[in-house]
Design a protein around this motif. Structure first.
Motif, PDB file in Angstrom:
ATOM      1  N   TRP A  26       0.822  -1.206   0.000  1.00 18.71           N
ATOM      2  CA  TRP A  26       0.000   0.000   0.000  1.00 18.71           C
ATOM      3  C   TRP A  26       0.860   1.262   0.000  1.00 18.71           C
ATOM      4  N   LEU A  62       5.421  -3.002  -5.242  1.00 21.51           N
ATOM      5  CA  LEU A  62       4.021  -3.261  -4.898  1.00 21.51           C
ATOM      6  C   LEU A  62       3.664  -4.718  -5.195  1.00 21.51           C
ATOM      7  N   TYR A 103      -4.261  -1.285  -2.075  1.00 20.89           N
ATOM      8  CA  TYR A 103      -3.076  -1.001  -2.890  1.00 20.89           C
ATOM      9  C   TYR A 103      -3.344  -1.191  -4.380  1.00 20.89           C
ATOM     10  N   ARG A 151      -5.050   2.050  -5.374  1.00 21.88           N
ATOM     11  CA  ARG A 151      -4.077   3.155  -5.339  1.00 21.88           C
ATOM     12  C   ARG A 151      -3.302   3.226  -6.640  1.00 21.88           C
TER      13      ARG A 151
END
Length: 496
Positions: free
Chosen positions: A302, A310, A441, A444
């Motif tokens: 995240w 990631l 995440y 995002r």
């Protein structure tokens, strides 16, 4: 648990054609890899011609397994007995390895043509062949020596693939990975030495008959478990994982995150099922670390600024789901229903994650290749020019988040059912929180990708088929949830 892993006698003798299919499945990836090193393919079609014999061999072995339920091969070399087995679980993992290996091989010519790699790039082909053959051997092996050989071949080839780029970061991460994997191998060998010295057996089926709980079994399980956990990047021994993927070529990351770390986890569960069948604290320790892995990996993903960080940190969290299931698979207190549900959910989660994570790494690699950017902010606005790459990332994310009807949803439903039946409420909470973190995440990243105010960039066109190969893997993880009855029937067939 021995029958679940096919560590029992078979009433069927493999046919001559089955011997040839087994030899093709184990040897052809390495043979074709060596040929590709001599004559490196610059287009996809030579690779496409090489893949069908391997895939056909796997499908033939599948038909044998469907008819026989369990097949065993045994040979003796210089007084050492070597045995292989093929049951529902091992054929599923073998097919998964073959199809993912074929996808990585088909993806590679386009990558090498675009990225202008180092002069050692031709050696990527035989190393990929070694990894595929070693993985296939690991799924079929039934003795400690063959398992060690398979893990060592796979680990050393994986390290060598990381070093091929020649970058300073790759060399540093690769050497760290080499050191840690050798430490893991040493711990595994110490455990094997204890077992051989005390019980005098290398074969797993024979070991299951003579093994008695006690300090020797506990010490051997601890040593082998620590070594395999290090190789599998299980929390908290995962520190080497993100740096390795940050500098790795895309097909290397796809194979490594999708399959290589899973092999060590497979061996760990198999060995602990024999050495610690009635253990209470050891599987719960793994489960507690798995809960922390879900939260920690999700938080790191995240907060990640790099796309590859990631995706790599997501692997730590997703492996946590598998770690949480250990008390339901090992131990005396689990009901038969919860154990059966956990067994099915564990392997379906492993297969769905393997396919989705390979697709996600390929999608991330395509985005980085096309833009030259590695950070999330640098990839802002990519939806304008790279919608297919983002679609692949999104479809793969559906499986990781566990949304219906993907394999991730079906697997998590089975795991949740098993946890509720056995009243593992902390595990239920960790699974639900992990799902929310995964969504956080993922969205995002998409928030940056669809940012309309981002400046327009110059994009490098991708080679034909690179996005489509990744899309096929992502869709396979998606469709696996709809067709989950087929792998689940194979997994249940091990009990026959």
């Amino acid at each position: 648990m021995t029958w679940r892993f096919g560590l029992v006698e078979s009433t069927f003798t493999p046919l001559l054609t089955s011997h040839w299919a087994l030899a093709a499945a184990l040897c052809l990836p390495l043979l074709f890899g060596v040929l590709a090193a001599i004559l490196p393919p610059r287009r996809m079609w030579p690779v496409a011609l090489a893949c069908p014999p391997i895939l056909v061999a796997g499908l033939y072995l599948l038909t044998d397994t469907l008819h026989a339920g369990l097949l065993r091969w045994q040979w003796e070399f210089f007084g050492v007995s070597v045995a292989l087995r093929l049951n529902g679980l091992s054929i599923l993992l073998l097919l998964l390895t073959q199809w993912m290996g074929a996808a990585a091989a088909l993806y590679t010519p386009g990558l090498l043509r675009i990225s202008e790699p180092e002069r050692f790039a031709r050696w990527l082909w035989p190393l990929m062949g070694v990894v595929t053959s070693a993985l296939s051997l690991a799924w079929l092996a039934t003795d400690l020596l063959t398992l060690y050989i398979a893990l060592e071949m796979m680990g050393l080839a994986a390290v060598a693939m990381l070093l091929l780029s020649g970058k300073a970061a790759a060399l540093q991460a690769g050497m760290r990975y080499l050191l840690l994997t050798l430490v893991g191998s040493l711990a595994y060998l110490l455990g094997v030495a204890l077992i051989v010295g005390y019980w005098g057996r290398l074969d797993l089926a024979g070991l299951a008959q003579v093994m008695e709980p006690g300090p020797v079994a506990w010490m051997a399980a601890a040593l082998m478990g620590a070594g395999l956990a290090l190789k599998a990047a299980l929390f908290p021994l995962h520190g080497w994982l993100s740096p390795v993927h940050a500098s790795a070529w895309t097909p290397v990351s796809a194979l490594h995150a999708g399959l290589v770390v899973k092999a060590s986890l497979f061996v760990l569960l198999q060995l602990w099922s024999l050495l610690l069948p009635d253990a209470f604290w050891a599987p719960r320790l793994i489960a507690w670390m798995g809960m922390l892995a879900i939260i920690w990996g999700g938080l790191i993903a995240w907060r990640a600024e790099s796309l590859k960080t990631l995706v790599a940190s997501s692997t730590v969290a997703q492996l946590g789901y598998l770690m949480v299931v250990f008390p339901l698979l090992i131990g005396p207190d689990t009901s038969p229903l919860a154990r059966a549900l956990a067994w099915e959910g564990f392997w379906l989660q492993l297969m769905g994650h393997a396919l989705a994570k390979a697709a996600m790494f390929m999608s991330a690699g395509n985005l980085i290749l096309a833009t030259g950017e590695t950070t999330l902010k640098g990839l802002a606005g990519t939806s304008r020019r790279l919608p297919l790459s983002l679609l692949v990332f999104g479809v793969a994310s559906v499986t990781l988040m566990g949304l219906p009807p993907s394999a991730g949803f079906t697997a998590k439903w089975l795991l949740l059912h098993a946890m509720v039946v056995s009243q593992q409420w902390l595990a239920v909470a960790a699974l639900l929180v992990g799902t929310l973190l995964t969504a956080a995440y993922i969205f995002r990243f998409f928030r940056y990708s669809f940012m309309e105010t981002a400046p327009r960039q110059r994009y490098q066109p991708l080679a034909p088929g690179m996005d489509m190969i990744a899309l096929c893997l992502a869709l396979a993880a998606f469709v696996l949830g709809l067709l989950a009855h087929f792998p689940l029937e194979l997994l249940q067939g091990g009990s026959a």
